[in-house]
Design a protein around this motif. Structure first.
Motif, PDB file in Angstrom:
ATOM      1  N   GLU A 161      35.223  35.013  42.146  1.00  0.00           N
ATOM      2  CA  GLU A 161      35.177  36.011  41.075  1.00  0.00           C
ATOM      3  C   GLU A 161      36.122  37.156  41.403  1.00  0.00           C
ATOM      4  O   GLU A 161      36.137  37.678  42.520  1.00  0.00           O
ATOM      5  N   LYS A 162      36.910  37.555  40.427  1.00  0.00           N
ATOM      6  CA  LYS A 162      37.848  38.658  40.604  1.00  0.00           C
ATOM      7  C   LYS A 162      37.830  39.509  39.338  1.00  0.00           C
ATOM      8  O   LYS A 162      38.048  38.994  38.243  1.00  0.00           O
ATOM      9  N   ASP A 163      37.545  40.780  39.510  1.00  0.00           N
ATOM     10  CA  ASP A 163      37.473  41.710  38.378  1.00  0.00           C
ATOM     11  C   ASP A 163      36.524  41.190  37.296  1.00  0.00           C
ATOM     12  O   ASP A 163      36.798  41.299  36.089  1.00  0.00           O
ATOM     13  N   GLY A 164      35.406  40.616  37.749  1.00  0.00           N
ATOM     14  CA  GLY A 164      34.389  40.142  36.824  1.00  0.00           C
ATOM     15  C   GLY A 164      34.707  38.831  36.138  1.00  0.00           C
ATOM     16  O   GLY A 164      33.970  38.403  35.250  1.00  0.00           O
ATOM     17  N   LYS A 165      35.778  38.156  36.558  1.00  0.00           N
ATOM     18  CA  LYS A 165      36.186  36.905  35.933  1.00  0.00           C
ATOM     19  C   LYS A 165      36.209  35.780  36.956  1.00  0.00           C
ATOM     20  O   LYS A 165      36.689  35.954  38.076  1.00  0.00           O
ATOM     21  N   GLN A 166      35.690  34.612  36.567  1.00  0.00           N
ATOM     22  CA  GLN A 166      35.755  33.444  37.428  1.00  0.00           C
ATOM     23  C   GLN A 166      37.157  32.845  37.397  1.00  0.00           C
ATOM     24  O   GLN A 166      37.725  32.616  36.335  1.00  0.00           O
TER      25      GLN A 166
END
Length: 376
Positions: free
Chosen positions: A27-32
């Motif tokens: 997960e990065k910046d709330g995105k998978q």
């Protein structure tokens, strides 16, 4: 690694190809998104072990698979054959074909794609959209200007019409489902092979449901294989109409185990395969819910973890892995700290029904299996 002629394409492919739908995620910046720190060395190790074919798609890995595959293999492009698929449902006019192809090439840092698929193709879609919008002509144009090498198709259903699509002569390769439980396409692969198409199988482990069987699966089938995964792969490799099996490998351990199994892909005795067919009736419960966890249902606007829920049900129903299922349900984690979402948010909007290649009545099945899981 064992290599086989891939139809009339002029190239040789490994018995084991890399399906890039299940790459490790983070997960990065709330995105998978794909975890490049894990996925890149995984794919490069695959090349070191002899795998030269990687298959991806627009929506795999939360729409990040194409980018990750291209980034990982860009420096060794000359050593690999890359395959992707167009989002056919978004095509509205002929020019969209090359437009979406160029977008895919940009994402993957490629000048051309080796194999480009019309995915989940049915005879009706072929008639209405492919012929209706003259997309074969667009594919030929893309070949002529060097954007792609081969036009391919994949399918999940409409088996009776596959012979007619093969006979069009438009396609170089065929990708379809086939495993010890689902043998509907057995004759199709043989026919495609006889017509000079390269043939590849997806879903050899039924989305992991066969691997989950473990020792119980081996005992049920009377196999001398070292693992349930090996037995399931050996069954598919034993079909003379199959050139290559695609496996979605998530870890280095899975990769190296599967490559080890693939070293014997050409030495599967016919009597072993026949014995497995005769015993396959023991697996009839798998047809209770034929979900391969392909995640086409990720179109769900409520982000319900449909494939994950169905996988837990199959692990309970078929193999009795209740303790493991209970732990997974209690933790609430699917993978990489991502929490699953249950079916209580389902609005029965129908998007998943249109997306599911197995034609599962997803809202109805969620209502049926969730109470069963909740009582474990």
């Amino acid at each position: 690694m064992i290599y086989r002629d891939f139809g009339k394409t002029g190239i040789k492919v490994p018995a084991l190809g890399f399906g890039c739908m299940r790459l490790p995620m983070t997960e990065k910046d709330g995105k998978q998104m794909v975890d490049d720190e894990l996925a890149t060395p995984l794919m490069k190790r695959a090349v070191e072990l002899g795998i030269n074919f990687f298959d991806t798609h627009w929506f795999y890995c939360n729409f990040d698979s194409q980018r990750a595959v291209g980034a990982a293999l860009h420096s060794i492009r000359d050593k690999v054959h890359l395959s992707s698929k167009i989002m056919l449902h978004l095509i509205e006019k002929p020019e969209d074909f090359i437009d979406y192809l160029r977008r895919a090439l940009d994402l993957m840092q490629l000048e051309y794609i080796d194999f480009y698929h019309f995915p989940a193709l049915s005879y009706k879609t072929y008639q209405d959209k492919v012929l209706g919008l003259k997309l074969i002509d667009q594919a030929e144009k893309a070949k002529s200007i060097g954007l792609m090498r081969h036009l391919s198709m994949s399918f999940h259903s409409d088996v009776d019409k596959m012979h007619e699509l093969i006979d069009t002569g438009a396609f170089s390769t065929l990708l379809g489902q086939y495993n010890i439980v689902d043998r509907r396409n057995e004759d199709i692969f043989a026919y495609a092979k006889s017509k000079g198409l390269g043939t590849m199988v997806m879903g050899p482990l039924m989305g992991g449901a066969l691997s989950d069987g473990g020792q119980q699966f081996l005992e049920c089938m009377g196999s001398g294989a070292s693992s349930a995964t090996e037995m399931a792969l050996r069954f598919v490799w034993g079909h003379p109409g199959v050139d290559m099996v695609l496996s979605g490998m998530n870890t280095l351990q899975e990769l190296e185990e599967n490559v080890r199994y693939a070293e014997n892909a050409d030495s599967i005795p016919g009597e072993e395969r026949q014995a497995l067919i005769e015993r396959s009736h023991e697996l009839k419960e798998l047809n209770d819910l034929y979900c391969t966890n392909c995640n086409y249902c990720h179109v769900c606007p409520e982000k319900i973890s449909i494939g994950w829920i169905f996988t837990q049900y199959l692990r309970h129903k078929i193999w009795g892995l209740d303790e493991s299922v209970r732990k997974r349900l209690a933790s609430g984690i699917i993978w990489n700290n991502v929490r699953y979402k249950g079916p209580e948010a389902c609005t029965e909007c129908g998007l998943c029904l249109n997306a599911c290649p197995q034609k599962i009545n997803i809202p109805s099945e969620l209502k049926r299996v969730w109470p069963i899981l909740s009582k474990l």
